[in-house]
Structures are given as C-alpha cells and as structure tokens.
Design an enzyme around this catalytic site. Structure first.
Site, short mmCIF file in Angstrom:
data_model
loop_
_atom_site.label_atom_id
_atom_site.label_comp_id
_atom_site.label_asym_id
_atom_site.label_seq_id
_atom_site.Cartn_x
_atom_site.Cartn_y
_atom_site.Cartn_z
CB SER A 1 39.67 38.01 34.16
OG SER A 1 40.03 39.11 34.98
N GLY B 1 33.03 21.52 40.97
CA GLY B 1 33.90 22.38 41.78
C GLY B 1 33.11 23.61 42.19
NE ARG C 1 37.45 16.52 47.10
CZ ARG C 1 37.73 16.72 48.38
NH1 ARG C 1 37.58 15.73 49.24
NH2 ARG C 1 38.18 17.89 48.80
CB SER C 2 32.04 18.40 49.88
OG SER C 2 31.12 18.66 50.90
CB VAL D 1 33.46 31.70 46.15
CG1 VAL D 1 32.81 33.02 45.74
CG2 VAL D 1 33.34 31.52 47.65
CG MET D 2 36.24 32.07 41.60
SD MET D 2 35.75 33.57 40.70
CE MET D 2 36.23 33.14 39.02
CD GLU E 1 44.71 40.92 38.60
OE1 GLU E 1 44.78 40.44 39.75
OE2 GLU E 1 44.02 40.43 37.69
CG HIS F 1 43.96 39.47 32.47
ND1 HIS F 1 43.87 39.15 33.81
CD2 HIS F 1 42.96 40.35 32.22
CE1 HIS F 1 42.87 39.82 34.35
NE2 HIS F 1 42.30 40.56 33.41
CG ASN F 2 45.86 36.66 36.22
OD1 ASN F 2 44.92 37.06 35.54
ND2 ASN F 2 45.72 35.74 37.14
CB VAL G 1 38.98 21.65 40.93
CG1 VAL G 1 37.57 21.11 40.95
CG2 VAL G 1 39.74 21.12 39.72
CE LYS G 2 46.12 24.20 45.69
NZ LYS G 2 46.54 23.75 47.05
CB ALA G 3 45.93 25.22 39.02
CE LYS H 1 42.05 35.28 34.52
NZ LYS H 1 42.81 34.96 35.72
#
Length: 483
Positions: A136, A17, A41-42, A20-21, A197, A193-194, A82-84, A190
């Site tokens: 984070s 995955g 995947r790509s 950017v992250m 935030e 934490h968010n 990857v996306k949740a 986490k």
C-alpha cells in the site's frame, strides 16, 4: 547502472511487470543498495526504466524468463507486479517452470486472497515458496517507502524479510513491514485495508458535501477546514491530500478542479471483495459496505439524471452557527472513522479465526502507521489499545476510543439528523451511527426476526430464561417444545 547479465547470478531480487508500480518498487530496491533484475513482457519498458533511472542503482537487464531467473542469487526472489487474475497465474506458471525448490515467488499485486491460498498450496507441492504481499502507498509509496503486508511460509521471510523491510516506510525506526501469517493472510489484510480506505474516503466525501451544501463553503474554504483538521486528531494522509485536491485550480476554466470532475467514483474491486468476504464471515462492515454502494450509486449516471427533481419533502433551514456545525462535522467524521477501523479489525479477527492465521491487530496497526493510504495519527492509539488488550472485543471498547466517541456522540447525532432534514445523503455517517447504537443496545429487534423464522421455517429460538433451543408449534396448538 546496468550490469551485463553474462556476469552470472548477481541480483538479490527480481521484478517482473514494469508498469508504474513495478518500476517504482524496482527503483526503491536499487536505491537501497540491492541489485535488481528487471523483466517485462515488453522489453521497451525495461529499456525505458534503465534509460531514465539507471543511475539510481544496479539493474540487470533481461529479456527472457530464463535469463531473468538466471540473473538471481539463490534462493531466487522474484516480485510479480502484473494485473490480478489470469495474467498473474500465467506469469507464476512461467516462473515456476524455470525455478528450483526453495525459490520464492512474491505476488505484490491486489490479488484476491482465496487465489493466493490456492497458489501457495500449488507451489508448495512443487517445492517453491509463494508469498502474497499486500503493498500500500500507491506510486509514491512504492518509490519512497510503502507499507508491506507479506503472507506465506514463515521460513521464506528469513530470506525475503530484510529486503522488504529495507524499502518499506519507517516510523520511529520501525519498518512498516512484518510477516503477517500463512498463505493468503497478507492479501486478506491488504483487502481489508482497502475496505477501510473506501470507508474513510466516503466519510471525507460526506464531510466535504456537508460543508458545501449545508454551510455554503466553496472549495477553497473547505480546503482550509481540512488543513486545520489535519493538525489535530484527524491528521492523516487522506485528510492531507483532500485539502490539496480542493485547492487545485482547473487550468481550462479557472474553477476549482473538484467542481469540473464528473461526480462518478470508480473502483477496482477490493472494496467489493471486502464486503463479500465480510458477508461470508458474518461480520457487519456497514461503513465499508455503504462506501462501496455509494460509489456504485455515483456511477449510475442515467438513473441519477432521470431522478433529478424527485420530491424532497419540506426541508429544514440550514444551520445558522457555521462554526458549531463545522465542529460537529469534525467530531462525526472522527467517530465514524473509529467505527470503520473497528469493523475492519473485526473482519481481520474473523478471517484469522476462520483460516487459523493467528493474526495480531497491534502488528497491523504498527505497519499501517506509515507508507499506506490509510496512515493516520490515531493508528498509534490503535496499536496501544491492542498492545494493552490483544483480545479486545471491539476497538470501540478501548478506553481512548470509548472516550472519544462519548465526546463526539452529540455532534454525531446532530450531523446525521441535520443532514437528513436537509435532504443531504450521508450513508456512511448514518450507518456508522446506527451500528454504534445497535452495538450498545441492551436488546435488539432480532428477537422478532427469530420468532418470524421459527413461524415460517421452524428454525427454533433460544430463551432468555432457559438453556437450549425451542420451537413453537405455530400450526398446531402453539405450545412450546424443546428442539
């Protein structure tokens, strides 16, 4: 450099995955001397990362899951970015089919902790370790040192911990990473934490709005205020970047950028998860909830447009002592932030008890001091408070924070009352103050609520002068009986 995968299992860690992250964390591992297997995947994203940043360390290029897993040293360690939701489940299943007992799968995304509990139990049955790791710090933290909150089997941390600690932020020589606890505990922490935030950002937004609407300060002046505040007790990453955002000029119009951004805040869901979880646990996180609702209201643009011009009533005059009101806002912001953190730690304690996680607040305050979005100077004070009293009933009761709120209380009340008289919304400031007043109250109107519940539903009540449960025969002679 790129390592030919025909050389065999060379990589200490794999990352799949590479948005950017994921790309930044892979680079972070490589910069710290770890050989990193790459998969996406790509394949184009894999090649782009190597082309742009291959000189930062040793990367192993792979195309298939089988090739990816084959490039890893045992026990194999794979970080999923990857996306949740369903995409994460799909990748986990694909990896699990190619891995062997004892291998470790780490989900570094913002997964719902109940999903992590489910996944950990399922993979445990197959002999695999599953670690839900909250990360984070955003894109910058991922590259230069995030705060990492890994849950999962304790034995997996022996093989995984040194790798994660090496790339985490460091404060006073201590890595901002520690084993949180079993199964979903890392993602739960986490999530909270968010939530904190969300509250922190809403409070800062309300302070910004008060400085502009009540005192007439422009964006540049408000930026100066936040810069000054960042030199004191309010020093934090969010206060620091607030000043930077307020100073940014829009290239097209020449106006402050903040003045041309649509005032509708989006959200990815972790704040809502926090509030839903708090409701299930019976923990009042009023500041976090108001922050989530404030974002929802900001996004109700059609309603807001239709409501422009509704009656305001007679509004008060704006404060004449700008310096004093600015200081009042600073004090109110600090006190309200304490409430947000206190409520967040209350939720963590409740979650720990519910799931038997044995979480330690001082450890969390330690790893939140650097790398993460809510890093702030007063996290050292929170760590000290829980070190001194690990069973502290509320952070507000710690001597340092009790004194801080006592110092701020008059300013806090002036800010909430002035904002109300001026028609300026301050939902997080006001709810935080109300929570504090309710917490310190000797008696609450809940007695009436319980009486009402007994009247219409025979739900019983307790008495202040006797043990046990009681019920009044409301539809009879109204005598009292023991339940």
């Amino acid at each position: 450099m790129t390592i030919d995968n025909t050389e065999g299992a060379r990589a200490q860690i794999g990352v799949t995955g590479l948005a950017v992250m994921g790309s930044n964390i892979a680079r972070n591992f490589a910069r710290h001397g770890h050989t990193v297997a790459l998969h996406n995947r790509s394949i184009a994203k894999t090649d782009a990362l190597i082309a742009e940043h291959g000189s930062e360390g040793d990367f192993v290029r792979t195309e298939t899951i089988e090739e990816f897993v084959g490039a890893l040293q045992k026990p194999r360690r794979v970080l999923i970015m990857v996306k949740a939701g369903d995409p994460t489940d799909a990748v986990i299943e694909e990896l699990a089919a190619a891995m062997e007992p004892g291998d470790i799968i780490i989900d570094g995304g913002n997964a719902l902790y109940t999903d992590t509990i489910r996944r950990e139990a399922s993979l445990r049955e197959r002999g695999l370790h599953f670690v839900g790791a909250g990360i984070s710090g955003g894109e910058e933290g991922a590259l230069n040192g995030p705060s990492i909150m890994p849950g999962g089997p304790k034995e997996s941390y022996a093989a995984l911990g040194p790798l994660l600690e090496s790339i985490a932020a460091q404060v006073d020589g201590t890595p901002c990473c520690t084993h949180i606890g079993p199964d979903g505990s890392g993602h739960f922490v986490k999530m909270v934490h968010n939530g904190i935030e969300y509250a922190d950002m809403q409070l800062i937004g309300e302070a910004y709005n008060l400085l502009g609407s009540a005192l007439g300060y422009d964006a540049g002046k408000i930026a100066d205020v936040f810069t000054e505040w960042n030199g004191g007790d309010l020093e934090s990453y969010l206060v620091e970047i607030t000043a930077e955002v307020l100073r940014q000029t829009d290239a097209k119009t020449g106006k402050p950028l903040v003045d041309v951004i649509v005032d509708a805040a989006e959200q990815k869901g972790t704040g809502r998860w926090t509030v839903k979880s708090a409701l299930d646990l019976g923990v009042p996180v009023t500041g976090i909830a108001e922050a989530v609702f404030a974002r929802a209201l900001s996004g109700s643009r059609q309603q807001r447009k239709a409501a422009v011009g509704l009656a305001s009533g007679v509004l008060a005059d704006k404060p004449t002592d700008a310096a004093q009101f600015t200081e009042d806002i600073r004090q109110a912001l600090y006190a309200s932030k304490v409430v947000a953190y206190a409520q967040g730690f209350d939720q963590i304690a409740a979650g720990s008890a519910e799931y038997d996680w044995d979480l330690h607040p001082a450890d969390l305050a330690t790893i939140w001091r650097g790398g993460c979005i809510i890093r702030a100077r007063f996290l050292n004070r929170i760590k000290d408070a829980y070190d001194e009293n690990p069973t502290l009933p509320s952070l507000i009761l710690a001597p340092y924070f009790r004194d801080a709120i006592e110092t701020a209380i008059d300013s806090w009340r002036r800010v909430v009352s002035t904002a109300t008289l001026l028609g300026i919304p301050v939902p997080a400031f006001a709810s935080s103050l109300s929570y504090y007043d309710a917490l310190r109250a000797e008696r609450l109107p809940a007695a009436l609520t319980q009486g009402q519940r007994d009247f219409f539903g025979a739900h019983t009540y307790e008495r202040v002068d006797a043990e046990g449960k009681f019920h009044t025969l409301w539809s009879g002679d109204r005598s009292e009986v023991r339940a």
